[in-house]
Design an enzyme around this catalytic site. Structure first.
Site, short mmCIF file in Angstrom:
data_model
loop_
_atom_site.label_atom_id
_atom_site.label_comp_id
_atom_site.label_asym_id
_atom_site.label_seq_id
_atom_site.Cartn_x
_atom_site.Cartn_y
_atom_site.Cartn_z
N HIS A 36 0.81 -1.04 0.08
CA HIS A 36 -0.23 0.22 0.32
C HIS A 36 0.82 1.29 -0.18
O HIS A 36 2.33 1.37 0.32
CB HIS A 36 -0.99 0.02 1.72
CG HIS A 36 -1.64 -1.32 1.36
ND1 HIS A 36 -2.43 -0.88 1.84
CD2 HIS A 36 -1.87 -2.32 1.83
CE1 HIS A 36 -3.42 -2.29 2.05
NE2 HIS A 36 -2.41 -2.99 1.93
N TYR A 37 0.20 2.20 -0.56
CA TYR A 37 0.71 3.58 -0.48
C TYR A 37 -0.07 4.69 0.85
O TYR A 37 -1.20 4.10 1.01
CB TYR A 37 1.13 5.12 -1.25
CG TYR A 37 -0.40 5.29 -2.11
CD1 TYR A 37 -1.03 5.89 -1.34
CD2 TYR A 37 -0.18 5.34 -3.26
CE1 TYR A 37 -2.17 5.81 -2.55
CE2 TYR A 37 -1.12 5.51 -3.81
CZ TYR A 37 -2.21 5.59 -3.63
OH TYR A 37 -2.91 6.73 -4.58
N THR A 38 0.61 5.27 1.53
CA THR A 38 -0.64 5.42 2.37
C THR A 38 -1.67 6.86 2.50
O THR A 38 -2.34 6.63 2.74
CB THR A 38 0.24 6.73 3.99
OG1 THR A 38 1.30 7.63 3.07
CG2 THR A 38 1.54 5.63 5.02
N GLU A 101 2.30 -1.26 4.81
CA GLU A 101 2.18 0.64 4.27
C GLU A 101 3.38 1.63 3.71
O GLU A 101 4.43 1.44 4.71
CB GLU A 101 1.70 0.85 5.63
CG GLU A 101 -0.49 0.75 5.46
CD GLU A 101 -1.17 1.65 4.62
OE1 GLU A 101 -0.37 2.65 4.09
OE2 GLU A 101 -2.10 1.22 4.64
N HIS A 143 -2.42 -3.62 -3.09
CA HIS A 143 -4.41 -3.11 -2.47
C HIS A 143 -5.18 -2.81 -4.40
O HIS A 143 -6.35 -3.46 -3.71
CB HIS A 143 -3.69 -1.88 -1.76
CG HIS A 143 -4.87 -1.97 -1.21
ND1 HIS A 143 -5.94 -0.37 -0.25
CD2 HIS A 143 -5.70 -2.55 -1.20
CE1 HIS A 143 -6.40 -1.01 0.36
NE2 HIS A 143 -7.34 -2.09 0.13
N ASP A 153 -3.52 2.14 -4.99
CA ASP A 153 -2.11 1.88 -4.46
C ASP A 153 -1.54 0.71 -4.40
O ASP A 153 -2.38 -0.11 -4.89
CB ASP A 153 -2.42 2.18 -2.77
CG ASP A 153 -3.24 2.03 -1.95
OD1 ASP A 153 -3.94 1.78 -2.18
OD2 ASP A 153 -2.57 1.12 -0.63
#
Length: 256
Positions: A36-38, A101, A143, A153
């Site tokens: 994921h990215y935040t 993350e 994700h 993401d």
């Protein structure tokens, strides 16, 4: 998990516990790794949000831009990172996966590049997790792969090829983009049915209807975001279809 405990991965520096986790349903072992990215401008705020009981979200690990890695949830526990998602017929992705993350503002922040130090740490962390849990290459996903349309993401700027070159994840060189026949929203017939069958065969949550509808467009877009990032438009051109065919043909034996 107490902050006094050591992280389970040698790639992580310390533990910063989140209360947001539960039992893996059915006693499942992790067999997927989801990146994921935040999607937030500040890494510290993102970390606090993932550890806030009000947020109802978390992940097992968090990677800062400078490469620092911390663990938030024990690997044997069910972190709340994937939400409503599906892959290869599984619908409780949280119970079958480990989530990482990666601090990055993402699409809301203009898709800035991931720093080298950060990707080096993601690679080390992912490699350690994949080795210890024997996670197949085809089950190292974004994700957006498990939640097409709902999530974007880690995005088309994420260097999947770089991870693959160190033995993490499945990848083939994307076929060159050329002019020619393509399929898009509203098209119908056997070619669309074949495309949908290929997407479903690879693992995407794709119904085989023979109609290139909104949901098919979302899945094609998610596929491009991961495997053909040069152009992410939801149009199934020859490059997209050829890349998908090559991925299926070159899947590791155990994933077939």
């Amino acid at each position: 998990m107490s902050a006094s405990l050591s992280p389970e991965s040698s790639a992580a520096a310390k533990v910063f516990p989140s209360p947001n986790h539960g039992e893996r349903k059915g006693g499942q072992r992790p067999n997927m790794l989801i990146l994921h990215y935040t999607g937030m401008p500040d890494a510290g705020e993102a970390l606090q949000w993932l550890c806030n009981p009000i947020s109802q979200v978390s992940a097992h690990y968090f990677v800062f831009e400078d490469g620092r890695v911390i663990q938030m949830v024990p690997e044997t526990r069910r972190a709340w990172h994937a939400g409503v998602s599906s892959w290869d017929g599984e619908t409780d992705i949280n119970s079958s996966s480990i989530g990482i993350e990666i601090a990055n503002p993402g699409h809301p922040g203009g898709l800035p590049p991931f720093p080298d130090a950060q990707i080096d740490s993601v690679t080390a962390l992912a490699g350690d997790i994949v080795a210890r849990w024997k996670i197949p290459a085809t089950r190292v996903l974004g994700h957006s792969d498990v939640a097409p349309g709902r999530k974007l993401d880690p995005g088309e700027a994420f260097p999947w090829q770089r991870l693959h070159e160190t033995g993490i994840g499945h990848w083939v060189p994307p076929a060159p983009i050329r002019d020619g026949r393509f399929f898009s929203r509203g098209d119908e017939g056997m070619p669309i049915e074949a495309l949908q069958a290929m997407l479903a065969m690879y693992g995407y949550s794709q119904k085989i209807t023979g109609v290139f509808d909104k949901d098919t467009e979302k899945v094609v877009t998610a596929f491009q975001r991961h495997f053909r990032p040069e152009r992410v438009d939801g149009v199934a051109d020859a490059s997209t279809i050829t890349t998908l065919r090559d991925l299926i043909a070159r899947r590791p034996q155990s994933a077939a």
